[in-house]
Design a protein around this motif. Structure first.
Motif, mmCIF file in Angstrom:
data_model
loop_
_atom_site.group_PDB
_atom_site.id
_atom_site.type_symbol
_atom_site.label_atom_id
_atom_site.label_comp_id
_atom_site.label_asym_id
_atom_site.label_seq_id
_atom_site.Cartn_x
_atom_site.Cartn_y
_atom_site.Cartn_z
ATOM 1 N N UNK A 199 19.236 2.905 21.088
ATOM 2 C CA UNK A 199 18.852 1.983 20.013
ATOM 3 C C UNK A 199 17.970 0.856 20.556
ATOM 4 N N UNK A 200 18.383 0.342 21.691
ATOM 5 C CA UNK A 200 17.655 -0.758 22.339
ATOM 6 C C UNK A 200 16.267 -0.277 22.768
ATOM 7 N N UNK A 201 16.199 0.950 23.300
ATOM 8 C CA UNK A 201 14.894 1.474 23.753
ATOM 9 C C UNK A 201 13.986 1.785 22.559
ATOM 10 N N UNK A 202 14.587 2.257 21.474
ATOM 11 C CA UNK A 202 13.790 2.671 20.319
ATOM 12 C C UNK A 202 13.319 1.485 19.478
ATOM 13 N N UNK A 203 14.186 0.499 19.318
ATOM 14 C CA UNK A 203 13.876 -0.585 18.366
ATOM 15 C C UNK A 203 13.738 -1.957 19.018
ATOM 16 N N UNK A 220 20.954 10.682 15.355
ATOM 17 C CA UNK A 220 19.620 11.082 14.898
ATOM 18 C C UNK A 220 18.733 9.847 14.710
ATOM 19 N N UNK A 221 17.412 9.987 14.999
ATOM 20 C CA UNK A 221 16.490 8.843 14.845
ATOM 21 C C UNK A 221 16.505 8.266 13.432
ATOM 22 N N UNK A 222 16.670 9.153 12.412
ATOM 23 C CA UNK A 222 16.664 8.665 11.009
ATOM 24 C C UNK A 222 17.843 7.731 10.777
#
Ligand code: F6P
Length: 324
Positions: free
Chosen positions: A112-116, A78-80
């Protein structure tokens, strides 16, 4: 890049510790601080993060399992959960990651790499050898040798009692462990998910052997075979053959995940660990490091997760010819 966080995730594999040691010592060599994230993504979310130094990885190259521990983590999907994990990394000043694991680990790392936008390199560690972008994954060689030695042991009994043994090996959806331990152990038949083998073909192979005065037989079955598990397959064979010799089933299970890592696994792991650190220093990210034809290579997480690693069909052909 000043601080690298390293973690192991998913199923443990012999040689993961050797990879960790190489990451830590590689970081120290290049003047980079290194932190261990315990229990994979779970530890990232919970902030279970510890500084590592050269001594932290002393005397572990020969040990299977993972001293950093491992876990499967629902929350990271989950994103959270991923946001919590990222905040923890920031707290520790960790600005790059090395993820040691299989395709589940890389799926998480990719998101994770794409999001952050945190640089991350993966190291393939799984006994299944099912990752595209490397000839071998860490742990595969040890697992094959463990399975092989079990097949050898079982053959002693199969031979003494004139029995047919159905031996199930691990590999999830991949037949790599099955094909290699089957060929190495001289199995009469190997069943893998990559190629369909019917129950009639199994029976034919067994009967051919009996007609040539073979008194015992071994069938190695990959756990992902579509005909079912070793018990189900043995029942299907029993149902169709009258006067079948004594049958036994052995499921090798997690015994294949442990045991002293072989020289090949330790060397592969050491090479991949150091190359991951050097890859991050060179600005690589969102990739998995592998070895293909003895050359270090980098493959995008996307390809390593989605592309099918083919099983050499020639190996399957060999089983049939060599088991006559
Ligand atoms: O991926 C490694 C592996 O051992 C597979 O071969 C097997 O299907 C699976 O993990 C077992 O998972 P667990 O240890 O969670 O039971």
């Amino acid at each position: 890049m000043k601080k690298i966080g390293v973690f192991t995730s998913g199923g443990d594999a012999p040689g993961m510790n050797a990879a960790l040691r190489a990451v830590v010592r590689g970081c120290i060599y290049y003047g980079i601080e290194v932190y261990g994230i315990r229990y994979g993504y779970k530890g990232m979310i919970e902030g279970d993060i510890i500084p590592l130094n050269s001594h932290s990885v002393s005397n572990i190259i020969q040990r299977a399992g993972t001293v950093l521990k491992s876990a499967r983590c629902q929350e990271f999907r989950e994103p959270e959960g991923r946001k919590k994990a990222f905040d923890n990394l920031k707290k520790f000043g960790i600005d790059a990651l090395i993820a040691i694991g299989g395709d589940g680990t890389f799926t998480g790392a990719k998101v994770f790499f794409e999001e952050h936008a945190i640089p991350v390199i993966g190291i393939p560690g799984t006994i299944d050898n099912d990752i595209y972008g490397t000839d071998k994954t860490i742990g595969f060689d040890t697992a094959v040798n463990t399975a092989l030695s079990a097949v050898d042991n079982i053959r002693d009994t199969a031979d003494s009692h004139d029995r047919v043994f159905f031996i199930e090996v691990m590999g999830r959806d991949s037949g790599y462990i099955a094909i290699q331990s089957g060929i190495g152990g001289g199995a009469e038949m190997v069943m893998v998910p990559e190629t369909k083998t019917t129950i009639n073909e199994v029976i034919e192979a067994l009967q051919k052997g009996w007609s040539r005065s073979k008194t015992s037989s071994i069938v190695v079955i990959a756990e992902g075979d579509e005909e079912g598990n070793a018990f189900e397959i043995s029942e299907k064979v029993k149902a169709r053959v009258k006067d079948l010799k004594d049958i036994r089933v052995t499921i090798l299970g997690h015994v294949q995940r442990g045991g002293t890592p072989t020289a090949q696994d330790r060397i592969l792991a050491s090479r991949l660990g150091l190359s991951a650190v050097e890859g991050l220093r060179d600005g690589k990210s969102g990739v998995m490091v592998g070895v293909i034809n003895d050359e270090v290579t980098f493959t995008s997480f996307g390809d390593s997760i989605t592309k099918q690693k083919p099983l050499n069909k020639d190996l399957i052909r060999m089983v049939e010819i060599l088991s006559i």
